[in-house]
Scaffold this active site. Sequence first.
Site, PDB file in Angstrom:
ATOM      1  N   GLY A 244       4.011   6.946  -1.603  1.00  0.00           N
ATOM      2  CA  GLY A 244       3.534   5.605  -1.286  1.00  0.00           C
ATOM      3  C   GLY A 244       4.553   4.814  -0.486  1.00  0.00           C
ATOM      4  CG  ASP A 245       8.203   3.717  -2.150  1.00  0.00           C
ATOM      5  OD1 ASP A 245       7.517   2.685  -2.283  1.00  0.00           O
ATOM      6  OD2 ASP A 245       8.873   4.203  -3.080  1.00  0.00           O
TER       7      ASP A 245
END
Length: 297
Positions: A244-245
């Site tokens: 996600g990052d």
Amino acid sequence: MTHIVVLGSTNMDLVTYVARAPRRGETVTGREFRTIPGGKGANQAMAAARAGATVSLIGAVGNDAYGVRLRDNLEHSGVDTDFLRTVEGASGTAHIVVDDEGNNAIVVVPGANGTVDHLSPGDEGLIASADALLLQLEVPLPAVIAGAEAARRHGVRTVLTPSPAQPLPEELLSVTDVLVPNEYEAVTLTGRTDPLDAAVGLLDLVPEVVLTLGEAGVLYVSRDTEPLAVPAHQVAAIDSTGAGDTFAGAYAVAVAEEKPLREALSWAAAAAALSVQREGASASMPYRPEIEAQYTA
């Protein structure tokens, strides 16, 4: 070159790999343990730097051995650490269990990140110089709000990952341009279990939402356009930590470079797809040539 500022956490990830995660009260035997530099702020900073931006990180590390390694790792990836402060005490840590299907469970101990509760001298000027400000919720909310407010004063686009999931105050939402939750975070914020329904519900809070759905791809909604679904790049995942990052960092770069919306979403999804094929968070993040190759594959 595009300039991205990240205000957020820096942790040492303490990662244990197991066939399956233990149930409550159960002990299992792991197959490997690794210490890997991470933290949502540092991860997004590294992802954006590797995706081709000039990146500065606002945050804090402790004056311990982890702090030295965390700073060195960021600098090695090209992240400017002039605004990453060193404070007395322990650096933040994240205790992560990863199973053989690539799923993970995480406990974060904030450490030095807990001292990042306000903007320090020079921080607002740095934010004002950026093309985009990336935010998450692993540092105290007052600093996140102050950063977003500074960005709004200077016309800088804000991209917020609402993780760890928690209720968000109106004073933060009112100065957030783009919210980038995963499915769990969207459900937590809205109480709605259908992804499209949850994403549309979030438009009551912010103007744009990019909902990441893992293998199901990405869903974009805004107050001004029709929903846009972009499929994921199909790969064999071994560790989803940091995916996600990676997406958020790459997406911020794509948007700052004014890529068309569908291309920006697919380009960031390509970066995330590459990251899940490798172990670790920061160690898994791809460089721009790899993203370009995956995007065109």
